[in-house]
Design a protein around this motif. Structure first.
Motif, mmCIF file in Angstrom:
data_model
loop_
_atom_site.group_PDB
_atom_site.id
_atom_site.type_symbol
_atom_site.label_atom_id
_atom_site.label_comp_id
_atom_site.label_asym_id
_atom_site.label_seq_id
_atom_site.Cartn_x
_atom_site.Cartn_y
_atom_site.Cartn_z
ATOM 1 N N TYR A 16 0.828 -1.197 0.000
ATOM 2 C CA TYR A 16 0.000 0.000 0.000
ATOM 3 C C TYR A 16 0.860 1.243 0.000
ATOM 4 O O TYR A 16 1.514 1.557 0.992
ATOM 5 C CB TYR A 16 -0.945 0.018 1.207
ATOM 6 N N ARG A 17 0.858 1.950 -1.106
ATOM 7 C CA ARG A 17 1.547 3.221 -1.210
ATOM 8 C C ARG A 17 0.810 4.265 -0.358
ATOM 9 O O ARG A 17 1.414 5.167 0.186
ATOM 10 C CB ARG A 17 1.575 3.670 -2.680
ATOM 11 N N ASN A 18 -0.490 4.127 -0.252
ATOM 12 C CA ASN A 18 -1.342 5.120 0.409
ATOM 13 C C ASN A 18 -2.232 4.453 1.459
ATOM 14 O O ASN A 18 -3.435 4.302 1.260
ATOM 15 C CB ASN A 18 -2.210 5.822 -0.648
ATOM 16 N N PRO A 19 -1.666 4.046 2.599
ATOM 17 C CA PRO A 19 -2.469 3.325 3.598
ATOM 18 C C PRO A 19 -3.624 4.152 4.165
ATOM 19 O O PRO A 19 -4.668 3.593 4.505
ATOM 20 C CB PRO A 19 -1.463 2.948 4.684
ATOM 21 N N ASN A 20 -3.476 5.465 4.250
ATOM 22 C CA ASN A 20 -4.583 6.290 4.749
ATOM 23 C C ASN A 20 -5.751 6.306 3.774
ATOM 24 O O ASN A 20 -6.918 6.269 4.176
ATOM 25 C CB ASN A 20 -4.111 7.720 5.032
ATOM 26 N N ILE A 21 -5.436 6.332 2.490
ATOM 27 C CA ILE A 21 -6.495 6.269 1.483
ATOM 28 C C ILE A 21 -7.146 4.891 1.515
ATOM 29 O O ILE A 21 -8.361 4.771 1.376
ATOM 30 C CB ILE A 21 -5.952 6.631 0.089
ATOM 31 N N ALA A 22 -6.351 3.851 1.730
ATOM 32 C CA ALA A 22 -6.917 2.498 1.867
ATOM 33 C C ALA A 22 -7.917 2.457 3.017
ATOM 34 O O ALA A 22 -9.001 1.879 2.885
ATOM 35 C CB ALA A 22 -5.806 1.479 2.078
ATOM 36 N N ASP A 23 -7.577 3.084 4.138
ATOM 37 C CA ASP A 23 -8.494 3.126 5.284
ATOM 38 C C ASP A 23 -9.792 3.855 4.935
ATOM 39 O O ASP A 23 -10.879 3.417 5.305
ATOM 40 C CB ASP A 23 -7.831 3.805 6.482
ATOM 41 N N VAL A 24 -9.691 4.973 4.216
ATOM 42 C CA VAL A 24 -10.882 5.727 3.816
ATOM 43 C C VAL A 24 -11.751 4.895 2.883
ATOM 44 O O VAL A 24 -12.964 4.791 3.072
ATOM 45 C CB VAL A 24 -10.486 7.069 3.149
ATOM 46 N N LEU A 25 -11.117 4.266 1.884
ATOM 47 C CA LEU A 25 -11.894 3.465 0.937
ATOM 48 C C LEU A 25 -12.534 2.260 1.612
ATOM 49 O O LEU A 25 -13.644 1.860 1.262
ATOM 50 C CB LEU A 25 -11.019 3.041 -0.244
ATOM 51 N N LYS A 26 -11.853 1.701 2.603
ATOM 52 C CA LYS A 26 -12.434 0.582 3.360
ATOM 53 C C LYS A 26 -13.603 1.071 4.206
ATOM 54 O O LYS A 26 -14.665 0.439 4.244
ATOM 55 C CB LYS A 26 -11.373 -0.076 4.233
ATOM 56 N N THR A 27 -13.440 2.198 4.862
ATOM 57 C CA THR A 27 -14.505 2.765 5.706
ATOM 58 C C THR A 27 -15.770 3.041 4.896
ATOM 59 O O THR A 27 -16.879 2.789 5.357
ATOM 60 C CB THR A 27 -14.019 4.059 6.388
ATOM 61 N N PHE A 28 -15.603 3.544 3.677
ATOM 62 C CA PHE A 28 -16.747 3.860 2.832
ATOM 63 C C PHE A 28 -17.249 2.664 2.024
ATOM 64 O O PHE A 28 -18.156 2.789 1.217
ATOM 65 C CB PHE A 28 -16.423 5.036 1.905
ATOM 66 N N GLY A 29 -16.648 1.487 2.222
ATOM 67 C CA GLY A 29 -17.134 0.265 1.599
ATOM 68 C C GLY A 29 -16.684 0.023 0.171
ATOM 69 O O GLY A 29 -17.224 -0.848 -0.505
ATOM 70 N N PHE A 30 -15.686 0.762 -0.306
ATOM 71 C CA PHE A 30 -15.199 0.556 -1.668
ATOM 72 C C PHE A 30 -14.284 -0.667 -1.762
ATOM 73 O O PHE A 30 -14.272 -1.350 -2.777
ATOM 74 C CB PHE A 30 -14.433 1.789 -2.172
ATOM 75 N N ILE A 31 -13.472 -0.902 -0.740
ATOM 76 C CA ILE A 31 -12.517 -2.011 -0.754
ATOM 77 C C ILE A 31 -12.596 -2.773 0.554
ATOM 78 O O ILE A 31 -13.175 -2.303 1.526
ATOM 79 C CB ILE A 31 -11.063 -1.524 -0.981
#
Length: 161
Positions: A107-122
């Motif tokens: 993960y180059r962008n772990p904070n973005i991963a957290d956001v996308l997970k929180t919003f149900g995208f990933i």
């Protein structure tokens, strides 16, 4: 790329808003064919599995580089394919040689991963490419094609023959 542009939209806003608007745009272009003559009941056939497009789009936004470039993620819809271009090449454990291999992720962008997970995208399990490949196969589309360099990842989703 030299043909006339039929539809274009520059999508802005928050990352979540941009992904949702892009999904709407792509869904509007994804034709559903209904065959009412080859069997007693009608058959629906879609050009591209929506979840496969979504997985590649989410990966492009999540794994792109946000440093040293103002280049956006680009999505081109051609008559026979979709190309999704993500700025920045592979990162960390993922290399040009092993890109797309099962079980290799970073993960180059772990904070973005957290956001996308929180919003149900990933789901943050590194399963996006495998999922997209499976869905394309089940829908009768050719396998995904990747063109990977140190400065970009291009994914080509081909339409059914």
């Amino acid at each position: 790329m030299a043909d006339p542009v039929i539809d274009e939209e520059d999508i802005g806003g928050t990352l979540v808003e941009m992904l949702r608007r892009t999904e709407e745009k792509l869904s509007a272009h994804n034709r559903t064919m209904i065959d009412i003559v080859s069997s007693p009941t009608h058959n629906k056939e879609i050009a591209y599995p929506p979840a496969a497009i979504q997985q590649i789009l989410y990966n492009a936004a999540l794994h792109r580089t946000y440093e040293s470039t103002n280049s956006p993620v680009r999505v081109y819809w051609f008559n026979d394919r979709i190309e999704i271009i993500s700025p920045g090449g592979p990162y960390g454990n993922v290399t040009i040689e092993n890109f797309g291999s099962s079980g290799i992720t970073d993960y180059r962008n772990p904070n973005i991963a957290d956001v996308l997970k929180t919003f149900g995208f990933i789901q943050s399990f590194g399963r996006g490419i495998a999922t997209a490949r499976k869905l394309m196969q089940e829908n009768g589309n050719p396998d995904l094609e990747f063109q990977t360099t140190s400065s970009a990842v291009v994914c080509v989703l081909r339409g059914k023959s």
